[in-house]
Design an enzyme around this catalytic site. Sequence first.
Site, short mmCIF file in Angstrom:
data_model
loop_
_atom_site.label_atom_id
_atom_site.label_comp_id
_atom_site.label_asym_id
_atom_site.label_seq_id
_atom_site.Cartn_x
_atom_site.Cartn_y
_atom_site.Cartn_z
N HIS A 1 0.82 -1.21 0.00
CA HIS A 1 0.00 0.00 0.00
C HIS A 1 0.85 1.25 0.00
O HIS A 1 2.01 1.24 0.42
CB HIS A 1 -0.90 0.03 1.24
CG HIS A 1 -0.14 0.17 2.53
ND1 HIS A 1 0.44 -0.91 3.18
CD2 HIS A 1 0.15 1.26 3.30
CE1 HIS A 1 1.04 -0.49 4.28
NE2 HIS A 1 0.89 0.83 4.37
N HIS B 1 5.22 6.77 -0.79
CA HIS B 1 6.08 5.59 -0.86
C HIS B 1 5.26 4.34 -0.58
O HIS B 1 4.15 4.40 -0.04
CB HIS B 1 7.21 5.69 0.17
CG HIS B 1 6.74 5.75 1.59
ND1 HIS B 1 6.32 6.92 2.19
CD2 HIS B 1 6.59 4.77 2.53
CE1 HIS B 1 5.95 6.67 3.43
NE2 HIS B 1 6.09 5.37 3.66
N SER C 1 5.86 0.93 1.47
CA SER C 1 6.76 0.27 2.42
C SER C 1 7.00 -1.18 2.00
O SER C 1 6.09 -1.88 1.55
CB SER C 1 6.17 0.30 3.83
OG SER C 1 6.20 1.61 4.36
N TYR D 1 9.32 -3.23 7.58
CA TYR D 1 9.35 -2.51 8.84
C TYR D 1 10.47 -3.10 9.68
O TYR D 1 10.83 -4.27 9.52
CB TYR D 1 8.03 -2.67 9.60
CG TYR D 1 6.80 -2.12 8.93
CD1 TYR D 1 6.88 -1.10 7.99
CD2 TYR D 1 5.54 -2.62 9.24
CE1 TYR D 1 5.73 -0.59 7.39
CE2 TYR D 1 4.39 -2.12 8.65
CZ TYR D 1 4.49 -1.11 7.72
OH TYR D 1 3.36 -0.61 7.14
#
Length: 212
Positions: free
Chosen positions: A51, A146, A148, A151
Amino acid sequence: MPGSSLWLIPPPSHPLYPILSFLISQHLPSDFPSEAGAADARLIPEFFAPHMTLSSGISPDLYGDDPQRWLDSIPWPSADEVQVRFEGISSQDTYYRRCYARVKLDEGIKKIAGLARARGVNGEDDAKGAKTQEWLEWWRKEFGPHVSLMYGDVPISDDRLKEVAKVVEEAGVKLAEPEGNVEGNGWNGGVVWLVPTDRDIRDWKPIAKRVL
């Protein structure tokens, strides 16, 4: 992450959807386990959908017990107006932006992100509002649009970022060349998700969707 967020998801039928999903959930965590935070108890395989975040910090009081009605009330741009195009791979010293693919910031991206911020946080009608214009400039300077990829808490060196970029491109995601001679690939339109991101990452599921 406080409140809820508005995400732009690739169209499920787009070839990049399964590619990005596999990269995020399996390929990158396997090849870069430390950088992907795979040892972190908060993370499990398939921990977030591919996303581009349009805005975060949206109070649940705004949509109440009918999130779909609220999402549908926003005059979203058409699919043709929103063109997500990948640039390069970057990293910031922030858990949720540890590794991401930059997205070209054009007028269509400004429009949809600004609209999300205006309606979701700033109490304005559209991206032309003063508070939203100020936010767009801050957003552009701080990190901008952006997608991702990982993480995590572990810093990523420039050499490792190059390795990530190679893996991403070999998987089928075309990145723009630094000189600007070749444009990256991406998708047009997509699906806007409203996601309660104040929950655990494994519980980041949409409570409303809107196809552009």
